[in-house]
Design an enzyme around this catalytic site. Structure first.
Site, PDB file in Angstrom:
ATOM      1  N   CYS B 162       4.984  12.643 -11.032  1.00 23.75           N
ATOM      2  CA  CYS B 162       5.171  12.369  -9.764  1.00 23.75           C
ATOM      3  C   CYS B 162       6.206  11.354  -9.809  1.00 23.75           C
ATOM      4  O   CYS B 162       6.434  10.723  -8.454  1.00 23.75           O
ATOM      5  CB  CYS B 162       3.644  11.646 -10.465  1.00 23.75           C
ATOM      6  SG  CYS B 162       2.521  12.114 -11.169  1.00 23.75           S
ATOM      7  N   HIS B 295       3.164   1.854  -7.430  1.00 23.50           N
ATOM      8  CA  HIS B 295       2.733   3.271  -7.519  1.00 23.50           C
ATOM      9  C   HIS B 295       1.204   3.812  -7.279  1.00 23.50           C
ATOM     10  O   HIS B 295       0.853   4.820  -6.661  1.00 23.50           O
ATOM     11  CB  HIS B 295       2.915   3.533  -9.459  1.00 23.50           C
ATOM     12  CG  HIS B 295       2.787   5.107  -9.787  1.00 23.50           C
ATOM     13  ND1 HIS B 295       3.076   6.392  -8.387  1.00 23.50           N
ATOM     14  CD2 HIS B 295       2.125   6.270 -10.303  1.00 23.50           C
ATOM     15  CE1 HIS B 295       3.061   7.626  -8.709  1.00 23.50           C
ATOM     16  NE2 HIS B 295       2.906   7.202 -10.734  1.00 23.50           N
ATOM     17  N   HIS B 330      -2.343  10.375  -3.658  1.00 25.09           N
ATOM     18  CA  HIS B 330      -1.113  11.104  -4.369  1.00 25.09           C
ATOM     19  C   HIS B 330      -0.189  11.939  -3.911  1.00 25.09           C
ATOM     20  O   HIS B 330      -1.344  13.439  -4.228  1.00 25.09           O
ATOM     21  CB  HIS B 330      -1.646  10.481  -5.730  1.00 25.09           C
ATOM     22  CG  HIS B 330      -0.058  10.516  -6.658  1.00 25.09           C
ATOM     23  ND1 HIS B 330       1.092  10.322  -5.891  1.00 25.09           N
ATOM     24  CD2 HIS B 330      -0.606  10.717  -7.603  1.00 25.09           C
ATOM     25  CE1 HIS B 330       1.885  10.334  -7.122  1.00 25.09           C
ATOM     26  NE2 HIS B 330       0.902  10.340  -8.450  1.00 25.09           N
TER      27      HIS B 330
END
Lengths: 352, 403, 101
Positions: B162, B295, B330
């Site tokens: 990620c 995040h 995401h």
């Protein structure tokens, strides 16, 4: 231009006897088919049983090779961990795809998904060594290891004392079959025959993992020096030749004692190697290396490991004796030229 | 060390817009992009919400202006190409031959290969699906994009889960500082796949409702798809070419937690260190940071860890912060670049984005995200965080452009 | 000798419970690839995580898969999972409560 770096320790798991004992005097391991698998070491000396139990094959290979390199150095916790892998853990990717189908997307084991992540090996090395600094993974076919090496030289120039740089790649039977469908492999060839036949297409598949602990300044061992790395994307042969000359000029036009070449028997790419070889005088000993490791995205890391061996021993290992010439002495510079499927071309220059 | 690095072009496609302007409008209108998938063949079609780009793959091929209709191009590549064309146009780059390209991807062309994989491994099957054999790895999308827009200089691909595209931006900036490139396009592309939906679901990390970052009742993330690229340019090139500067990439840091294969440490050690060092590099003080684009995945572990790190770093003076993942989902490898562009837009338009779906503060924290859209809010420095599996933490500092 | 039906029931439940725990231990060893562990090494009440078997959060997800595949019991909330997966005893009790229900 980036500065050179000093190799303090190396390790390699490959289809040859590179991991344990003295590779230099080991015999050549011949293959019976056009796929070379690594000789898997005993992992238990490196990874605890509790961690080993759920690790897939590539994770074990990649982590064990990394730990062997670190254990053999004076830098068990390096200032950065940087790796390259073209395909990551194929077994885990295949397993998760199959589980999705077999169990119809319900009650799936998370482990293969986690391990299919390309940076899983890096994470494990950092975890085991408690290495909290810079950590990166490059995933670009025949540039994967080269990019990791370039990042390493950049890190060292930015003030990091030591870097663990390496690669890991596996070839699963399934992926071997898949790539065979688009003509990647030479039918009926072995690692003793494939180079003799560059009139037909295809090569032999391989796999492996190699690591290097490198420092910006000379340290206790200084096995060899990595002078530089150069990547060239989809060049013509002329462009390739120009980039070679430029790269060598940047490094003071050294006399290349040994050229380790990635030629792989594939007629599609033979012209690059033929052209490149013509750029060198007869005093350069040209030696292919893929008979030892097979063809894979990060095969150039094996060549870098092999170059270090040659520079340390100042002679060819037993497994390359067929290429030995009387003139090979006082080896100062070894150049690696490789290309992957004719697209990613690279040069890596090492010195004594 | 080295030259300053400026952002002189941006391009993106996400579930909330096909370009940067549309993304900005959706952020300002507080219109999230989360819904149910139209294009993925999964049993979770109407169970697990996702943030999908609202176009079929064939439409994306037309939008990417491909001469051959996009045959053999994966959705990952097409998303990337659309964002890439916008970024290059935005930076007025017509000849890309000397421009570098650092791409990021987590599962490459899985979106298309997963649909034909069992044909590919079946010797009795043959057909046009074989052209997707070589599209699974992460380099496929990079090279196809590079070949279409004619990148001939440096190309590479990074995959650190990620945090991938945040690391791509960092790597590109460092190449500029080393004098290896004057311009480099960095970012990532990620298409939704059955593989990742099932992967995160096997980790019990996906919320069945819209994700609720930093909320006590949060229950996981929503996956999204996107591509986003930023053109980075050296200070000397900016001056020589009189380039229009959007913002400066003034600081960055990558650390590893070395804590657990998939979970962050509860005290946010890695996040703390990444933010702290990135800020130190930027030369900015804590009180000069007006906004943190967190995040904020809305997983149980991330938000505790990241929130603790914010409290440790800023003490009682934590700046405005929000997660924009309730808008875009995401987007994994693309997330770092998507949120870097949102950070640029926050600076340019004096905006703080709302953290949607928040209602109840986490019991572990003394801080809450911003829930309102703040306009006319001067933003000079933004910290943008991206944290991934394998303990990989990346923080960027994006600052207003002052040459 | 006369055994009350109540006692017979108790005995049967006891045996089922013991068999279930034995089966669980074998399944846990297989699912988590605990190569050097025998079912008899696992104490019914010993904590599976941390100290005891040294398992972690990924193992807990694997054990939830085990429950779903072998016992058709779905644990949605990881927080709930932690309680159920404390020990073999707690897992067995949970399975039994679900099967009775």
């Amino acid at each position: 231009m980036l500065n050179k770096c000093y190799i303090q320790a190396t390790s390699a798991i490959s289809p040859q006897h590179t991991f344990e004992g003295e590779f230099h005097t080991q015999p050549f391991v011949a293959s019976t088919r056009n796929l070379l698998n690594v000789i898997e070491p005993n992992y238990s000396g490196f990874i605890s049983p509790n961690n080993l139990r759920r690790m897939s094959r590539l994770l074990k290979i990649g982590q064990t090779a990394a730990l062997k390199c670190l254990v053999g150095s004076e830098f068990p916790v390096p200032g950065a961990i940087i790796t390259g892998t073209g395909k990551g853990s194929l077994h885990d990717t295949e397993k998760f795809l199959k589980n999705i189908r077999e169990y119809e997307e319900t009650a799936l084991n998370p482990t293969p998904f986690i391990q299919s992540t390309y940076n899983a090996v890096n994470g494990l090395i950092a975890l085991q060594q408690k290495c909290t600094s810079y950590n990166n993974t490059f995933v670009h076919r025949g540039f994967s290891f080269e990019s990791a090496l370039q990042d390493t030289l950049m890190q060292l120039q930015e003030g990091v004392e030591s870097v663990l740089v390496g690669s890991f790649e596996e070839m699963s039977e399934e992926h071997f079959y898949i790539k065979g469908r688009i003509g990647h492999w030479k039918e009926g060839a072995t690692n003793e025959t494939f180079l003799a036949d560059n009139q037909t297409t295809g090569s032999i598949a391989g796999e492996g993992s190699a690591y290097f602990l490198v420092t910006a300044k000379p340290a206790s061992r200084n096995l060899a020096v990595i002078e530089g790395v150069e990547m060239v994307y989809k060049p013509t042969t002329e462009q390739l030749g120009n980039r070679l000359q430029k790269f060598l000029a940047q490094h003071g036009n050294p006399t290349i004692d040994v050229l380790l070449t990635g030629e792989n028997g594939d007629a599609n790419f033979a012209h690059y190697y033929q052209y490149l070889h013509q750029q060198f005088s007869p005093s350069t000993t040209i030696i292919p290396f893929k008979q030892l490791c097979g063809e894979y995205d990060t095969a150039s890391s094996f060549a870098t490991w092999l170059a270090t061996e040659i520079l340390v021993h100042q002679s060819l290992p037993l497994s390359l004796q067929a290429y030995n010439t009387a003139s090979l002495q006082n080896v100062q510079h070894v150049l690696i030229y490789n290309n992957f499927m004719g697209e990613q071309h690279s040069f890596i220059l090492l010195s004594k | 060390m080295g030259e300053r690095v400026f952002i002189t072009g941006v391009g993106m496609i996400t579930a909330i817009g096909d370009n940067v302007a549309q993304n900005l409008r959706s952020l300002q209108a507080q219109q999230p992009g989360i819904g149910y998938t139209q294009y993925i063949d999964t049993i979770y079609q109407s169970i697990l919400p996702v943030a999908e780009v609202k176009h079929a793959t064939a439409t994306l091929a037309a939008m990417a202006a491909l001469p051959n209709g996009g045959e053999g191009f994966t959705r990952t590549t097409l998303l990337g190409l659309i964002a890439m064309r916008e970024a290059l146009a935005n930076a007025n780059i017509e000849d890309a031959s000397e421009v570098g390209f650092v791409n990021a991807s987590t599962v490459g062309g899985m979106c298309d290969t997963e649909n034909v994989y069992f044909d590919i491994v079946d010797p009795s099957k043959t057909g046009s699906f074989l052209q997707y054999v070589d599209t699974l790895d992460c380099a496929d999308c990079t090279q196809r994009i590079a070949d279409v827009v004619q990148f001939q200089s440096h190309i590479s691909t990074i995959s650190t889960a990620c945090s991938s595209s945040a690391n791509a931006l960092m790597y590109g900036a460092r190449m500029i500082k080393h004098g290896m490139l004057e311009k480099v396009v960095c970012g990532g592309t990620e298409a939704l796949t059955r593989f990742t939906i099932n992967g995160f679901n096997s980790l019990k990390n996906i919320d069945k409702q819209h994700c609720k970052p930093f909320d006590h009742q949060r229950n996981g993330l929503n996956l999204g798809e996107a591509a986003a690229y930023l053109v980075l340019e050296s200070e000397s090139s900016v001056k020589r070419n009189n380039s229009t500067v959007l913002a400066e990439l003034s600081g960055y840091c990558n650390t590893n937690e070395a804590f657990h294969p998939t979970s962050p440490s509860p005290d946010g050690d890695g996040a703390y260190e990444a933010m702290q060092k990135a800020l130190a590099m930027s030369g900015r003080q804590l009180n000069e940071v007006q906004y943190v684009n967190v995040h904020g995945t809305a997983t149980l572990n991330n938000d505790v860890s990241e929130g603790k790190a914010l409290e440790r770093l800023f003490g009682s003076k934590v700046p405005k912060f929000s997660s924009t993942k309730p808008f875009t989902g995401h987007t994994l490898a693309a997330a770092g670049a998507v949120e870097a562009i949102f950070s640029v837009l926050a600076i340019q338009h004096s905006l703080i984005y709302p953290n949607l779906n928040f209602s109840e503060r986490m019991e572990e924290l003394n801080i809450s995200p911003e829930t309102q859209l703040l306009e006319n809010y001067t933003v000079d420095n933004v910290i943008s965080n991206s944290f991934g599996f394998g303990g990989n933490n990346a923080s960027l500092v994006i600052s207003s452009a002052q040459l | 000798m006369i055994i009350s039906t109540e006692e017979t029931k108790k005995g049967l439940t006891y045996n089922i419970m013991e068999a279930l725990k034995q089966q669980l231990k074998e399944q846990i060893i297989e699912a988590l690839n605990l190569q050097d562990t025998k079912p008899s090494d696992i104490d019914d009440n010993a904590p599976l995580f941390g100290e005891g078997l040294g398992l972690d959060s990924i193992d807990s997800l694997e054990l939830m898969v085990l429950l779903e595949r072998n016992y058709k019991i779905k644990v949605e909330d990881p927080r709930e999972g932690r309680k159920i997966l404390q020990s073999v005893q707690s897992m067995a009790e949970f399975i039994q409560s679900k099967q009775v229900a």
